[in-house]
Motif scaffolding. Sequence first.
Motif, PDB file in Angstrom:
ATOM      1  N   GLN A  35       0.864  -1.075  -0.071  1.00 26.97           N
ATOM      2  CA  GLN A  35      -0.125  -0.217  -0.046  1.00 26.97           C
ATOM      3  C   GLN A  35       0.630   1.216  -0.119  1.00 26.97           C
ATOM      4  OE1 GLN A  35      -2.788  -0.173   2.923  1.00 26.97           O
ATOM      5  NE2 GLN A  35      -3.388   2.080   2.960  1.00 26.97           N
ATOM      6  N   GLU A  53      -3.759  -3.648  -1.144  1.00 32.14           N
ATOM      7  CA  GLU A  53      -4.487  -2.174  -1.124  1.00 32.14           C
ATOM      8  C   GLU A  53      -3.466  -1.480  -1.878  1.00 32.14           C
ATOM      9  OE1 GLU A  53      -7.383  -1.220   0.646  1.00 32.14           O
ATOM     10  OE2 GLU A  53      -7.858  -2.690   2.176  1.00 32.14           O
ATOM     11  N   SER A  82      -4.908   2.578  -2.629  1.00 34.54           N
ATOM     12  CA  SER A  82      -5.560   3.276  -1.542  1.00 34.54           C
ATOM     13  C   SER A  82      -4.871   4.837  -1.399  1.00 34.54           C
ATOM     14  CB  SER A  82      -5.902   2.348  -0.388  1.00 34.54           C
ATOM     15  OG  SER A  82      -4.625   2.058   0.217  1.00 34.54           O
ATOM     16  N   ASN A  83      -3.701   5.060  -1.554  1.00 37.70           N
ATOM     17  CA  ASN A  83      -2.984   6.247  -1.431  1.00 37.70           C
ATOM     18  C   ASN A  83      -3.126   6.945  -2.545  1.00 37.70           C
ATOM     19  OD1 ASN A  83      -2.331   5.511   1.073  1.00 37.70           O
ATOM     20  ND2 ASN A  83      -0.333   4.756   0.682  1.00 37.70           N
ATOM     21  N   THR A 114      -8.273  -5.581  -1.404  1.00 34.49           N
ATOM     22  CA  THR A 114      -9.159  -4.409  -1.391  1.00 34.49           C
ATOM     23  C   THR A 114     -10.310  -4.636  -0.504  1.00 34.49           C
ATOM     24  OG1 THR A 114     -10.180  -2.722  -2.879  1.00 34.49           O
ATOM     25  CG2 THR A 114     -10.444  -4.996  -3.558  1.00 34.49           C
TER      26      THR A 114
END
Length: 359
Positions: free
Chosen positions: A91, A168, A171-172, A200
């Motif tokens: 992530q 993930e 996600s950023n 996710t």
Amino acid sequence: MNHSFQQLRLDGVGRKFDTASGSAVAALSGLSLDIRRGEFIALLGPSGCGKSTALNCLAGLTSLSEGSIWLDDTRIDVLPPERRGFGMVFQNYALFPHMSVRDNVGFGLRMRGVRRDEIARRVQSAMSLVQLEGHEHKLPGQLSGGQQQRVAIARAIVIEPPVILMDEPLSNLDAKLRIEMRAEIRRIHRQLERATIYVTHDQDEALSMADRIVVMRAGSVQQIGAPREVYGRPRNLHVARFMGYRNVLDFRTVRQAGDSLTLERSQIQLAGTAIGELAGRREVAVAMRPDDFEIAAQGQTNAFDATIRTLEFGGRDSLLSVATGLGDLYVRLPGAFAPGDRIRLHIPADRVLAYAEAA
């Protein structure tokens, strides 16, 4: 490690963690899954459901409490992470800030003792695949978030892994870039023809990218299926709620013929569809997705009156909160509306899903 594998198999995989009180809590239990070469699998669920634990078990970062993991005929859960040969994308990118993009991408190959000329060839190939040519000599801090994520993907694929694990990874990123990177990850996946396992919490991500979705809750698998199946026929109320069925109400079964039902609530009858075995239950929970409603045509059945309470404008459509004889519902409709408007709604019988659970 075998790059031309045909199947990755998780057989009853589980992981327990000890708590401060000395008791063991199952973060993951009984996960069995066969993943074919070339398949894109999404592990989907809310925070704490066990999806990242499953990924860490696959990567070898977390040991198993039960079960086994096989790559064709080779048992790999007994191997350390470096001998599994999987690529992993995190992530937070996890790039070395003091190294150039080229050195970041080639790091895993250098650790494996690959020849310098072979490293150069494979790094260039990976950079081309993620469309980052011309950025080789930059530092990660000179790149955008999306470019940094591409570097992380290049680093994962340059070792030519049989399986790529993604935790993930988007996600950023901002919303527009997330959508663009979804398409990029799918493109890279198709070109590599390996297996991708993608964690996710975002339903849209899973639906748009995966060949199959594994929906998880509290460490247990709730449903495994193709996106269309999970979206259209959630196996239970937990999956339904997670997949966007915001309207869940108790109904009474008036008649049943196979999967076809006549349902009643507050003297309003709707035709519906049984999901799973209702076993003659009189009281059922009914789930309806806001997107499945439409304005009723003259004389159309499975319809009822509604008054708009509030609305959230969404561009091409709006999310309406409406008062009905059934109770308050959420409905997503195109068109111009205002609070207080009276409308008549229709929903198809195959989108009125009845479960043998309490709402």
